[in-house]
Design a protein around this motif. Structure first.
Motif, PDB file in Angstrom:
ATOM      1  N   GLU A 121       0.836  -1.208   0.000  1.00 51.41           N
ATOM      2  CA  GLU A 121       0.000   0.000   0.000  1.00 51.41           C
ATOM      3  C   GLU A 121       0.862   1.244   0.000  1.00 51.41           C
ATOM      4  O   GLU A 121       0.581   2.207  -0.711  1.00 51.41           O
ATOM      5  N   TYR A 122       1.901   1.230   0.821  1.00 53.21           N
ATOM      6  CA  TYR A 122       2.691   2.451   0.943  1.00 53.21           C
ATOM      7  C   TYR A 122       3.252   2.862  -0.408  1.00 53.21           C
ATOM      8  O   TYR A 122       3.136   4.019  -0.812  1.00 53.21           O
ATOM      9  N   PHE A 125       0.551   4.103  -2.833  1.00 55.21           N
ATOM     10  CA  PHE A 125       0.107   5.471  -2.559  1.00 55.21           C
ATOM     11  C   PHE A 125       1.192   6.481  -2.898  1.00 55.21           C
ATOM     12  O   PHE A 125       0.907   7.579  -3.370  1.00 55.21           O
ATOM     13  N   LEU A 128       1.024   6.882  -6.669  1.00 56.04           N
ATOM     14  CA  LEU A 128      -0.190   7.587  -7.092  1.00 56.04           C
ATOM     15  C   LEU A 128      -0.085   9.072  -6.765  1.00 56.04           C
ATOM     16  O   LEU A 128      -0.487   9.924  -7.564  1.00 56.04           O
ATOM     17  N   SER A 129       0.479   9.383  -5.608  1.00 49.71           N
ATOM     18  CA  SER A 129       0.570  10.787  -5.235  1.00 49.71           C
ATOM     19  C   SER A 129       1.527  11.538  -6.163  1.00 49.71           C
ATOM     20  O   SER A 129       1.233  12.655  -6.599  1.00 49.71           O
ATOM     21  N   PRO A 155      -3.744  10.010  -1.132  1.00 49.17           N
ATOM     22  CA  PRO A 155      -2.773   9.006  -0.684  1.00 49.17           C
ATOM     23  C   PRO A 155      -1.902   9.489   0.465  1.00 49.17           C
ATOM     24  O   PRO A 155      -1.505   8.689   1.314  1.00 49.17           O
ATOM     25  N   THR A 156      -1.623  10.819   0.527  1.00 50.13           N
ATOM     26  CA  THR A 156      -0.725  11.271   1.586  1.00 50.13           C
ATOM     27  C   THR A 156      -1.346  11.082   2.962  1.00 50.13           C
ATOM     28  O   THR A 156      -0.620  10.828   3.920  1.00 50.13           O
TER      29      THR A 156
END
Lengths: 532, 109
Positions: A121-122, A125, A128-129, A155-156
């Motif tokens: 996930e990290y 994200f 994506l960010s 995401p942040t």
């Protein structure tokens, strides 16, 4: 239609990388999970190279699309900048984010559970960010701008909350999320008013309609003006600019240091780019000025932001809060460039973003690279005498803090100089003087950050500060420190590239045959030159 | 303009904008005064809906569809934010057994 997707190629590559990370992140093989930062890094490299060599080269397709976007070439600069700084952030974050859980799995204390791991996930994200930041630069209408900003921000919030297993990071995530949602609602309300005043979402069309209204009535449509002001106030959240700067110190302190490095650059850069695009709808009128109320708003915001940021930083003993306030102050400086407008002002903003992004990442990479019994170092005094045991860290901290301060041979100095010169050239002398005074104030705490690790007397427990066992943060620190020293040599090329990135669509025909670089110097003669 | 005015049968633009402004204000006031995390999140949702009403009203007034398209995107993003908000709230509740925002005060000057 399909050929237009070509111009989104870098962003699509980043999206693909994110999907790949999502799949590989739940792998039971620890070797595969450890590869995720490598994938993320290569994704950014490929996206940057594609943007550099293939997408933003002059072509008939680009010329056709270019008339629909306020700043069609801006994407080239922003994508490459995001890729370079993003790559440094990958180094800083690699292996640090979920180290507690991964260490427990490696030691056999817990069995690996795909539902509990956060590594996949990290990195998803993260990518994506960064992709959201890249998309912001290409925004052709308000819908796109809104979606790109949300893609950068959403995401942040998660990254802050899952960055480390600590109550403080969850509190930071909550504060960041709620204020972020509030700010999105505020700038959306501004967008709604802008739409109401003009009846179109396209930034270029809004500019045309507003110019017609100004020609008819002699002044800017009041609804559009208020809408722009509300939108600017909402976007101030992304920049951590006053009046929406209060979250920054808490969130930066609560998040893990590698995540803080990320927060200091990506949302802020997206906010700055969004401001540049949004203010383009005013057309900057004939005299290159914004409407009076917007000038006053941005002026007050700039002064408040840099003053509150610097004074806040002066009062801190915790290193992360100090750097958080310093990053607020830098938003204030960036607003000078926004006020100075297209041409010299925007050019300076683009270069300042690179200088700030690199320096800020480097300072946080020091904090990310040091540990005391598994925890981050909290106080500036704890770093005293760092040079004796970790000379690379101490010197890297000195160089990057020096660059943030604007110490002469470093990149930060030239970026700040360009920014102040652009401010003076646009008639904002008072603002630049205030910024100068602020720089002098900031020297006090930046010099402390530079000097204490180098020449301070180590505290009695200094020996308990260890380097983390992954080399990424140190690697990024060395690379960035070198870049901050070397890049000023290429400053005139950077200025030429930045000016090329800010070309207006109608000026493109004259430079279509040239390469992007030569195009930059062709345009440069039309605008007041910055290289003196 | 007359054609547009007749198309607005069932209320003037001003009425819709007043409702939108009222929703926005209620949301903002609630966000600043309430302490319950879920109520605070609902308040931001109220603000989003205020924006949505303004968008649709302007879209109808201009007789131009892109405002309504924007609304679809706003609703989508609001749904994504709701998912995020509820996940965060559950996470925080497990830690502290309370939804009071003031229970979280470790980060301050």
């Amino acid at each position: 239609m399909i050929d237009r997707l070509w111009f989104l190629m870098p962003e699509l590559i980043v999206l693909g990388g994110a999907v790949l990370c999502a799949i590989l992140g739940v792998s039971r093989k620890v070797g595969v999970r450890n590869l995720l930062p490598v994938f993320a890094g290569w994704t950014l490299i490929i996206a940057g190279v594609v943007a550099w060599l293939f997408v933003y080269v002059p072509s008939t397709e680009l010329a056709a699309v270019a008339t629909e976007v306020p700043l069609p070439w801006l994407g080239r600069w922003v994508v490459i900048m995001s890729a370079v700084v993003g790559l440094m952030l990958v180094f800083v974050q690699a292996g640090l984010v979920d180290r507690v859980y991964e260490a427990a799995v490696a030691a056999g204390r817990v069995a690996f559970d795909p539902l509990r791991t956060t590594r996949g996930e990290y990195w998803v994200f993260f990518l994506l960010s960064v992709g959201g930041l890249m998309l912001t630069s290409g925004a052709s209408d308000l819908v796109w701008l809104f979606l790109a900003l949300e893609l950068t921000s959403l995401p942040t919030y998660v990254m802050v909350a899952i960055g480390r297993v600590d109550r403080r990071s969850q509190e930071a995530g909550m504060k960041y999320f709620f204020l972020g949602a509030l700010a999105s609602a505020v700038f959306l309300y501004g967008f709604a008013m802008l739409y109401g005043a003009t009846g179109t979402m396209s930034l270029v069309d809004i500019r045309t309609v507003l110019a017609e209204q100004v020609a008819e009535t002699g002044s800017m449509n009041p609804l559009a003006t208020i809408g722009l002001m509300v939108a600017v106030l909402g976007i101030a959240f992304k920049l951590a600019a006053a009046p929406l700067h209060l979250y920054a110190a808490d969130v930066y302190e609560g998040a893990a240091a590698p995540v803080t490095a990320f927060l200091g650059f990506v949302p802020k850069a997206a906010g700055v780019i969004a401001l540049m695009l949004l203010l383009s709808v005013t057309g900057w009128q004939e005299d290159g000025q914004l409407p009076q109320v917007l000038v006053i708003l941005l002026w007050v915001m700039a002064v408040l932001t840099m003053t509150l940021g610097n004074i806040g930083a002066l009062l801190q003993t915790r290193i992360k809060r100090m750097l958080a306030y310093s990053s607020i102050a830098h938003s204030g400086y960036l607003l000078i460039g926004i006020l100075a407008g297209p041409g010299a002002g925007y050019t300076a903003v683009l270069i300042y973003l690179v200088a700030y992004g690199l320096s800020n990442t480097a300072t946080f990479s020091v904090l990310a690279g040091l540990r005391r019994s598994g925890q981050e170092v909290e106080f500036l005094d704890d770093l005293a005498g760092l040079r004796e045991r970790h000379p690379i860290m101490a010197w890297g901290m000195a160089i990057s803090a020096g660059s943030l301060l604007g110490f002469p041979p470093l990149l930060g100095f030239w970026a700040k100089l360009l920014l102040f010169m652009a401010g003076i050239a646009s008639g904002q002398l008072v603002l630049v003087i205030i910024a100068g005074v602020n720089s002098a104030i900031s020297a006090w705490y930046y010099l402390k950050i530079m000097a204490i690790p180098l020449v301070g007397t180590p505290k009695s427990d200094a020996a308990s500060i260890e380097r983390v066992d992954v080399p990424g943060a140190r690697f990024a620190l060395v690379l960035i420190s070198g870049a901050l020293l070397v890049m000023p040599v290429a400053l005139s090329d950077m200025i030429a590239d930045a000016e090329a990135a800010l070309r207006e669509p109608d000026k493109m025909q004259t430079v279509d045959e040239d390469s992007g670089h030569a195009g930059g110097s062709a345009i440069k003669q039309e605008q007041p030159s910055l290289q003196s | 303009m007359t054609m547009v005015a007749t198309a607005m049968a069932g209320g003037s633009l001003a009425q819709y904008l007043i409702i939108s402004g009222v929703l926005m204000s209620i949301g903002l006031a609630g966000f600043l005064t309430r302490r319950n995390l879920i109520v605070m999140f609902l308040c931001t949702e109220l603000m989003f809906q205020g924006v949505v009403i303004a968008m649709v009203a302007f879209s109808r007034w201009h007789w131009e569809v892109s405002g309504q398209v924007f609304v679809i995107f706003i609703l989508t993003v609001a749904a994504a934010e709701a998912a995020l908000a509820l996940a965060l709230v559950v996470l925080l509740y497990r830690r502290r057994d309370t939804l009071d925002a003031e229970a979280w005060t470790e980060l301050r000057e």
